[in-house]
Motif scaffolding. Structure first.
Motif, PDB file in Angstrom:
ATOM      1  N   THR A   1      29.402  37.298   9.340  1.00 19.73           N
ATOM      2  CA  THR A   1      30.329  37.335  10.048  1.00 19.73           C
ATOM      3  C   THR A   1      30.883  38.840  10.261  1.00 19.73           C
ATOM      4  O   THR A   1      31.012  39.504   9.259  1.00 19.73           O
ATOM      5  CB  THR A   1      31.884  36.522   9.874  1.00 19.73           C
ATOM      6  N   GLU A   2      31.290  39.141  11.528  1.00 17.41           N
ATOM      7  CA  GLU A   2      31.707  40.351  11.679  1.00 17.41           C
ATOM      8  C   GLU A   2      33.201  40.643  11.475  1.00 17.41           C
ATOM      9  O   GLU A   2      33.710  41.452  11.131  1.00 17.41           O
ATOM     10  CB  GLU A   2      31.074  41.012  12.934  1.00 17.41           C
ATOM     11  N   GLU A   3      33.853  39.636  12.371  1.00 13.06           N
ATOM     12  CA  GLU A   3      35.194  39.572  12.402  1.00 13.06           C
ATOM     13  C   GLU A   3      36.018  38.854  11.469  1.00 13.06           C
ATOM     14  O   GLU A   3      37.234  38.913  11.429  1.00 13.06           O
ATOM     15  CB  GLU A   3      35.748  39.433  13.984  1.00 13.06           C
ATOM     16  N   GLY A   4      35.046  37.998  10.854  1.00 11.76           N
ATOM     17  CA  GLY A   4      35.883  36.773   9.860  1.00 11.76           C
ATOM     18  C   GLY A   4      35.770  35.582  10.537  1.00 11.76           C
ATOM     19  O   GLY A   4      35.777  35.473  11.635  1.00 11.76           O
ATOM     20  N   ALA A   5      35.740  34.432   9.524  1.00  3.50           N
ATOM     21  CA  ALA A   5      35.512  33.071  10.232  1.00  3.50           C
ATOM     22  C   ALA A   5      35.978  32.167   9.002  1.00  3.50           C
ATOM     23  O   ALA A   5      35.589  32.401   7.785  1.00  3.50           O
ATOM     24  CB  ALA A   5      34.175  32.699  10.640  1.00  3.50           C
ATOM     25  N   THR A   6      36.263  31.191   9.479  1.00  3.69           N
ATOM     26  CA  THR A   6      36.457  29.925   8.469  1.00  3.69           C
ATOM     27  C   THR A   6      35.860  28.721   9.230  1.00  3.69           C
ATOM     28  O   THR A   6      35.886  28.374  10.246  1.00  3.69           O
ATOM     29  CB  THR A   6      38.062  29.587   8.414  1.00  3.69           C
ATOM     30  N   ILE A   7      35.171  27.912   8.414  1.00  5.33           N
ATOM     31  CA  ILE A   7      34.410  26.932   8.895  1.00  5.33           C
ATOM     32  C   ILE A   7      34.575  25.534   7.819  1.00  5.33           C
ATOM     33  O   ILE A   7      34.890  25.708   6.640  1.00  5.33           O
ATOM     34  CB  ILE A   7      32.833  27.060   8.634  1.00  5.33           C
ATOM     35  N   LEU A   8      34.426  24.487   8.302  1.00  7.30           N
ATOM     36  CA  LEU A   8      34.291  23.407   7.555  1.00  7.30           C
ATOM     37  C   LEU A   8      32.918  22.701   7.377  1.00  7.30           C
ATOM     38  O   LEU A   8      32.298  22.777   8.614  1.00  7.30           O
ATOM     39  CB  LEU A   8      35.013  22.078   8.179  1.00  7.30           C
ATOM     40  N   VAL A   9      32.344  22.903   6.404  1.00 11.69           N
ATOM     41  CA  VAL A   9      30.769  22.704   6.058  1.00 11.69           C
ATOM     42  C   VAL A   9      30.515  21.463   5.318  1.00 11.69           C
ATOM     43  O   VAL A   9      31.183  21.063   4.258  1.00 11.69           O
ATOM     44  CB  VAL A   9      30.208  23.842   5.618  1.00 11.69           C
ATOM     45  N   LYS A  10      29.580  20.721   5.506  1.00 13.01           N
ATOM     46  CA  LYS A  10      29.110  19.675   4.715  1.00 13.01           C
ATOM     47  C   LYS A  10      27.543  19.865   4.442  1.00 13.01           C
ATOM     48  O   LYS A  10      26.744  19.916   5.237  1.00 13.01           O
ATOM     49  CB  LYS A  10      29.064  18.070   5.596  1.00 13.01           C
ATOM     50  N   LEU A  11      27.212  19.958   3.213  1.00 11.24           N
ATOM     51  CA  LEU A  11      26.190  20.225   2.764  1.00 11.24           C
ATOM     52  C   LEU A  11      25.220  19.069   2.171  1.00 11.24           C
ATOM     53  O   LEU A  11      26.066  18.311   1.336  1.00 11.24           O
ATOM     54  CB  LEU A  11      26.123  21.363   1.689  1.00 11.24           C
ATOM     55  N   ARG A  12      24.006  18.802   2.074  1.00 13.09           N
ATOM     56  CA  ARG A  12      23.129  17.916   1.469  1.00 13.09           C
ATOM     57  C   ARG A  12      23.558  16.638   2.036  1.00 13.09           C
ATOM     58  O   ARG A  12      23.723  15.657   0.855  1.00 13.09           O
ATOM     59  CB  ARG A  12      23.098  18.221   0.166  1.00 13.09           C
ATOM     60  N   GLN A  13      23.854  16.127   3.015  1.00  8.19           N
ATOM     61  CA  GLN A  13      24.340  14.925   3.287  1.00  8.19           C
ATOM     62  C   GLN A  13      23.535  14.263   4.400  1.00  8.19           C
ATOM     63  O   GLN A  13      24.063  13.354   5.042  1.00  8.19           O
ATOM     64  CB  GLN A  13      25.944  15.014   3.727  1.00  8.19           C
ATOM     65  N   PHE A  14      22.366  14.842   5.082  1.00  9.99           N
ATOM     66  CA  PHE A  14      21.723  14.384   5.962  1.00  9.99           C
ATOM     67  C   PHE A  14      20.667  13.149   5.500  1.00  9.99           C
ATOM     68  O   PHE A  14      20.162  13.285   4.420  1.00  9.99           O
ATOM     69  CB  PHE A  14      20.689  15.435   6.656  1.00  9.99           C
ATOM     70  N   ALA A  15      20.533  12.158   6.178  1.00  5.73           N
ATOM     71  CA  ALA A  15      19.225  11.229   6.053  1.00  5.73           C
ATOM     72  C   ALA A  15      18.038  12.003   6.010  1.00  5.73           C
ATOM     73  O   ALA A  15      17.915  13.198   6.954  1.00  5.73           O
ATOM     74  CB  ALA A  15      19.354  10.138   7.142  1.00  5.73           C
ATOM     75  N   PRO A  16      16.911  11.598   5.448  1.00  5.07           N
ATOM     76  CA  PRO A  16      15.737  12.477   5.168  1.00  5.07           C
ATOM     77  C   PRO A  16      15.104  12.734   6.707  1.00  5.07           C
ATOM     78  O   PRO A  16      14.376  13.572   6.809  1.00  5.07           O
ATOM     79  CB  PRO A  16      15.030  11.750   4.265  1.00  5.07           C
ATOM     80  N   ASP A  17      15.307  11.586   7.481  1.00  2.00           N
ATOM     81  CA  ASP A  17      14.472  11.412   8.759  1.00  2.00           C
ATOM     82  C   ASP A  17      15.651  11.984   9.931  1.00  2.00           C
ATOM     83  O   ASP A  17      15.152  11.778  11.090  1.00  2.00           O
ATOM     84  CB  ASP A  17      13.971  10.168   9.119  1.00  2.00           C
ATOM     85  N   ASP A  18      16.773  12.422   9.506  1.00  2.00           N
ATOM     86  CA  ASP A  18      17.549  13.188  10.785  1.00  2.00           C
ATOM     87  C   ASP A  18      17.286  14.649  10.850  1.00  2.00           C
ATOM     88  O   ASP A  18      17.878  15.577  10.237  1.00  2.00           O
ATOM     89  CB  ASP A  18      19.070  13.114  10.079  1.00  2.00           C
ATOM     90  N   LEU A  19      16.313  14.970  11.830  1.00  2.00           N
ATOM     91  CA  LEU A  19      15.707  16.145  12.001  1.00  2.00           C
ATOM     92  C   LEU A  19      16.233  17.078  13.090  1.00  2.00           C
ATOM     93  O   LEU A  19      15.513  18.090  13.376  1.00  2.00           O
ATOM     94  CB  LEU A  19      14.404  16.178  11.690  1.00  2.00           C
ATOM     95  N   ILE A  20      17.378  16.722  13.822  1.00  2.00           N
ATOM     96  CA  ILE A  20      17.797  17.353  15.170  1.00  2.00           C
ATOM     97  C   ILE A  20      18.689  18.353  14.671  1.00  2.00           C
ATOM     98  O   ILE A  20      19.500  18.380  13.897  1.00  2.00           O
ATOM     99  CB  ILE A  20      18.492  16.125  15.966  1.00  2.00           C
ATOM    100  N   GLN A  21      18.391  19.500  15.316  1.00  2.00           N
ATOM    101  CA  GLN A  21      19.053  20.638  15.301  1.00  2.00           C
ATOM    102  C   GLN A  21      19.768  21.085  16.483  1.00  2.00           C
ATOM    103  O   GLN A  21      19.224  20.777  17.474  1.00  2.00           O
ATOM    104  CB  GLN A  21      18.142  22.230  14.839  1.00  2.00           C
TER     105      GLN A  21
END
Length: 219
Positions: free
Chosen positions: A99-119
């Motif tokens: 980030t250049e100006e700074g940022a705050t995010i809510l993030v969820k990691l490693r919680q996808f179904a293996p076949d959930d491949l949509i970006q």
């Protein structure tokens, strides 16, 4: 192994007054851990705060990443994501965020179904909401896969929803205003996780905007 709020059969609430920021391995990047199973590589839900001109090393999302930008502008090699952006990076994706100006995010990691491949990347500030199930409620669907549903829901002041059970649980983050139910009041920045088959009777006296995920917790 670190375990934090790792019993998904329990109701959990974290309000802004409960935040405890801890440093990440990257300079200028701090995390407020909401739930976590694992150490540095973990199934995790966190609020992550990036100082201006900070960055995180390139990394692989072997089980997916989902985030919504709460403040500032978050960036990676695919583009810039201003406040309100909702992004899904599927299993096998890779990026080097900064980030250049700074940022705050809510993030969820490693919680996808293996076949959930949509970006996907959704600018929720300019997307079209649709009427909800009761007057005063409007919904922006973000993602559906299997039993999992993700949406942003806008509550007009004085809106009340019928009491209901959560098959597969429910997770809420209050983006603006104050969300309420019979258990209490939840101001902006509050995270709630309700287990499978839990019940509540939600409403909002002042109005609110919430991120909602349902159907994703163990039965």
């Amino acid at each position: 192994m670190t375990e934090l709020r790792a019993d998904f059969s329990k109701r959990e609430v974290v309000r802004p007054d409960d935040y405890e920021w801890v440093p990440s391995p990257a300079p200028g990047v701090e995390r407020m851990m909401l739930d976590r199973i694992g150490d540095e590589v973990a199934r995790a839900t966190s609020i992550v705060r990036y100082a201006p001109e900070s960055r995180f090393d390139a990394h692989l999302h072997d089980k997916g990443e989902e985030f919504i930008v709460l403040e500032g502008v978050f960036s990676d090699e695919s583009g810039d994501y201003p406040v309100g952006s909702y992004v899904r990076n599927p299993p096998g994706s890779r990026h080097a965020p900064y980030t250049e100006e700074g940022a705050t995010i809510l993030v969820k990691l490693r919680q996808f179904a293996p076949d959930d491949l949509i970006q996907k990347a959704v600018d929720t500030r300019n997307a079209q909401f649709v009427p909800g199930q009761v007057p005063g409620l409007s919904v922006l669907p973000l993602h559906n896969h299997g039993t999992e549903k993700v949406a942003i829901v806008r509550w007009q002041p004085g809106t009340r929803f019928q009491g209901h059970r959560h098959w597969g649980g429910e997770e809420i983050f209050v983006l603006d205003g104050t969300f309420q139910d019979e258990h209490g009041d939840y101001p902006k920045g509050t995270w709630l996780r309700s287990p499978h088959l839990s019940f509540h009777d939600p409403f909002s006296e002042e109005g609110c905007l919430i991120y909602v995920k349902t159907g994703h917790l163990p039965a």
